[in-house]
Design an enzyme around this catalytic site. Sequence first.
Site, PDB file in Angstrom:
ATOM      1  N   HIS A 132       2.873   8.927   2.087  1.00  0.00           N
ATOM      2  CA  HIS A 132       4.090   8.841   1.270  1.00  0.00           C
ATOM      3  C   HIS A 132       5.185   9.774   1.798  1.00  0.00           C
ATOM      4  O   HIS A 132       5.956  10.340   1.038  1.00  0.00           O
ATOM      5  CB  HIS A 132       3.795   9.111  -0.215  1.00  0.00           C
ATOM      6  CG  HIS A 132       2.997   7.997  -0.837  1.00  0.00           C
ATOM      7  ND1 HIS A 132       3.581   6.833  -1.290  1.00  0.00           N
ATOM      8  CD2 HIS A 132       1.665   7.859  -1.030  1.00  0.00           C
ATOM      9  CE1 HIS A 132       2.634   6.026  -1.754  1.00  0.00           C
ATOM     10  NE2 HIS A 132       1.455   6.628  -1.607  1.00  0.00           N
ATOM     11  N   ASP A 167       6.742   8.524   4.761  1.00  0.00           N
ATOM     12  CA  ASP A 167       7.493   7.684   5.718  1.00  0.00           C
ATOM     13  C   ASP A 167       8.791   7.139   5.150  1.00  0.00           C
ATOM     14  O   ASP A 167       9.659   6.729   5.913  1.00  0.00           O
ATOM     15  CB  ASP A 167       6.614   6.574   6.320  1.00  0.00           C
ATOM     16  CG  ASP A 167       6.152   5.526   5.327  1.00  0.00           C
ATOM     17  OD1 ASP A 167       6.211   5.756   4.106  1.00  0.00           O
ATOM     18  OD2 ASP A 167       5.728   4.447   5.789  1.00  0.00           O
ATOM     19  N   LEU A 208      -5.852  -1.148   4.351  1.00  0.00           N
ATOM     20  CA  LEU A 208      -5.867  -0.914   5.800  1.00  0.00           C
ATOM     21  C   LEU A 208      -4.811  -1.786   6.482  1.00  0.00           C
ATOM     22  O   LEU A 208      -4.912  -2.102   7.665  1.00  0.00           O
ATOM     23  CB  LEU A 208      -7.260  -1.163   6.382  1.00  0.00           C
ATOM     24  CG  LEU A 208      -8.381  -0.285   5.802  1.00  0.00           C
ATOM     25  CD1 LEU A 208      -9.735  -0.679   6.386  1.00  0.00           C
ATOM     26  CD2 LEU A 208      -8.130   1.206   6.065  1.00  0.00           C
ATOM     27  N   SER A 209      -3.824  -2.184   5.698  1.00  0.00           N
ATOM     28  CA  SER A 209      -2.633  -2.852   6.227  1.00  0.00           C
ATOM     29  C   SER A 209      -2.854  -4.243   6.779  1.00  0.00           C
ATOM     30  O   SER A 209      -2.376  -4.589   7.860  1.00  0.00           O
ATOM     31  CB  SER A 209      -1.951  -1.998   7.304  1.00  0.00           C
ATOM     32  OG  SER A 209      -1.444  -0.855   6.723  1.00  0.00           O
ATOM     33  N   SER A 250      -1.431  -6.773   5.504  1.00  0.00           N
ATOM     34  CA  SER A 250      -0.117  -7.437   5.498  1.00  0.00           C
ATOM     35  C   SER A 250       0.742  -6.997   6.676  1.00  0.00           C
ATOM     36  O   SER A 250       1.363  -7.838   7.331  1.00  0.00           O
ATOM     37  CB  SER A 250       0.610  -7.259   4.167  1.00  0.00           C
ATOM     38  OG  SER A 250       0.518  -5.957   3.699  1.00  0.00           O
ATOM     39  N   GLU A 290       9.115  -7.261   4.623  1.00  0.00           N
ATOM     40  CA  GLU A 290       8.306  -6.861   3.462  1.00  0.00           C
ATOM     41  C   GLU A 290       9.212  -6.315   2.348  1.00  0.00           C
ATOM     42  O   GLU A 290       9.028  -6.623   1.175  1.00  0.00           O
ATOM     43  CB  GLU A 290       7.240  -5.826   3.867  1.00  0.00           C
ATOM     44  CG  GLU A 290       6.286  -5.552   2.743  1.00  0.00           C
ATOM     45  CD  GLU A 290       4.860  -5.251   3.163  1.00  0.00           C
ATOM     46  OE1 GLU A 290       4.493  -5.509   4.318  1.00  0.00           O
ATOM     47  OE2 GLU A 290       4.118  -4.759   2.296  1.00  0.00           O
ATOM     48  N   ASP A 339       3.087   1.485   8.520  1.00  0.00           N
ATOM     49  CA  ASP A 339       2.021   0.513   8.770  1.00  0.00           C
ATOM     50  C   ASP A 339       2.387  -0.420   9.919  1.00  0.00           C
ATOM     51  O   ASP A 339       1.576  -0.681  10.816  1.00  0.00           O
ATOM     52  CB  ASP A 339       1.742  -0.313   7.507  1.00  0.00           C
ATOM     53  CG  ASP A 339       1.409   0.561   6.319  1.00  0.00           C
ATOM     54  OD1 ASP A 339       1.177   1.763   6.517  1.00  0.00           O
ATOM     55  OD2 ASP A 339       1.386   0.043   5.186  1.00  0.00           O
TER      56      ASP A 339
HETATM   57  C1  GLA Z   1       1.803   2.018   2.187  1.00  0.00           C
HETATM   58  C2  GLA Z   1       3.176   1.718   2.795  1.00  0.00           C
HETATM   59  C3  GLA Z   1       3.520   2.733   3.881  1.00  0.00           C
HETATM   60  C4  GLA Z   1       3.330   4.163   3.396  1.00  0.00           C
HETATM   61  C5  GLA Z   1       1.972   4.336   2.714  1.00  0.00           C
HETATM   62  C6  GLA Z   1       1.827   5.677   2.069  1.00  0.00           C
HETATM   63  O1  GLA Z   1       0.800   1.800   3.131  1.00  0.00           O
HETATM   64  O2  GLA Z   1       3.215   0.418   3.335  1.00  0.00           O
HETATM   65  O3  GLA Z   1       4.846   2.517   4.333  1.00  0.00           O
HETATM   66  O4  GLA Z   1       4.374   4.556   2.549  1.00  0.00           O
HETATM   67  O5  GLA Z   1       1.749   3.344   1.726  1.00  0.00           O
HETATM   68  O6  GLA Z   1       1.807   6.680   3.017  1.00  0.00           O
END
Ligand code: GLA
Length: 387
Positions: free
Chosen positions: A34, A36, A127-128, A130, A162, A174
């Site tokens: 949190h 970025d 784990l991203s 998206s 997004e 991400d």
């Molecule tokens: C999600 C968001 C990122 C980042 C994290 C927290 O993954 O997509 O941009 O803010 O939360 O660090």
Amino acid sequence: MKTAVLEKFKELFGDTDGVSVYFAPGRVNLIGEHTDYNGGHVFPCALTIGTYAAARKRTDRKLHFYSMNFEKLGIIESSLEDLTPSAEAGWTNYPKGVIWAFAGRGMAMDCGLDIVISGNIPNGSGLSSSASLEVLTGYLLRDQYGFDVTNIDLAQIGQYSENHFNGMNCGIMDQFASAMGRKDHAIFLDTADLSYEYAPLKLQGAKIIVTNSNVKHSLVNSAYNERRSECEKALEELRTVIDIHGLGDMSEEQFEAHKSAIRSEIRQKRAKHAVYENRRTIRAVEALKADNIGLFGELMNASHVSLRDDYEVSCDEIDILVEEAWKIDGVIGSRITGGGFGGCTVSIVSDGAVDRFRTEVGAAYRRRTGKTADFYVVEIGDGPAKL
Ligand code: GLA
């Protein structure tokens, strides 16, 4: 995976003549959570798991999407004339958002596509999946249509789509980690200006373990967007007394000296996390470079406490996983990773303690929550590729 998407493509669209296969990774963030969207630093790495696509241009303007992760949904049809988000479009809002964002930058596709997707990132794990789907889409559009974009552009286009197509106000971490990953390295990224450096992950006989709580609380996106606006408001208040661009510009001392300008206790806690977490991230990377893995782990633990108490994005299940991890000899550090409200923890665990970690954390989690956790000893991989 490559064979599987090709076979599915053949089954659905007749043959595989002229089909190309692509991959983009998911990510795990080691520290810098949190930060970025606050102009701070992050330290993520790309995983060897991610999302695969088999794709081929069409001669008309139709878009045909199929996901092997959502087989029941069948082929989802759309067209280049219909680039607006909708609930019925489900997961295809992610690739459509990227196609829309390219078009908005003057890179409109001149014909449609057939795409088969398959991913091996556990759903909803944080784990991203998206971001990997967005980067994958951008990467394949670049290859198929010859668009002139860099991998950093792909990350920015993914984030833009997004934010503006899918209503999630995420930062750049991400998509950047997916687009710019490098095997066995983490990416030390300054989100204030996108300068970055690769840091080799010298873990001195330890592994990175991702533990999936298998819990995903609802309203994640709205809680995330709320945190982000709380930070924006706190920044505005601080800017009445100090000249800064983002919370990432502040030292802890500056924050303590000026925090009274933030006129709500909640916003003070949010901003405190953003400022301190950014500093922890810078220190953690220094510690790693100096082979001080012990200090790296301590900073990960402090990150968790701050995300739990000040930023309030953890939840009982995740706190239990982290607490139980901390009890085990050989655990160097453990914390929540990603956006929060469920999802995964990331832990650095000495080789000799990996089995005990799985058994003991797994058993305690079952006993205390009635739920089952999944454990992955992850490998750090490269960014997107044409296979
Ligand atoms: C999600 C968001 C990122 C980042 C994290 C927290 O993954 O997509 O941009 O803010 O939360 O660090």
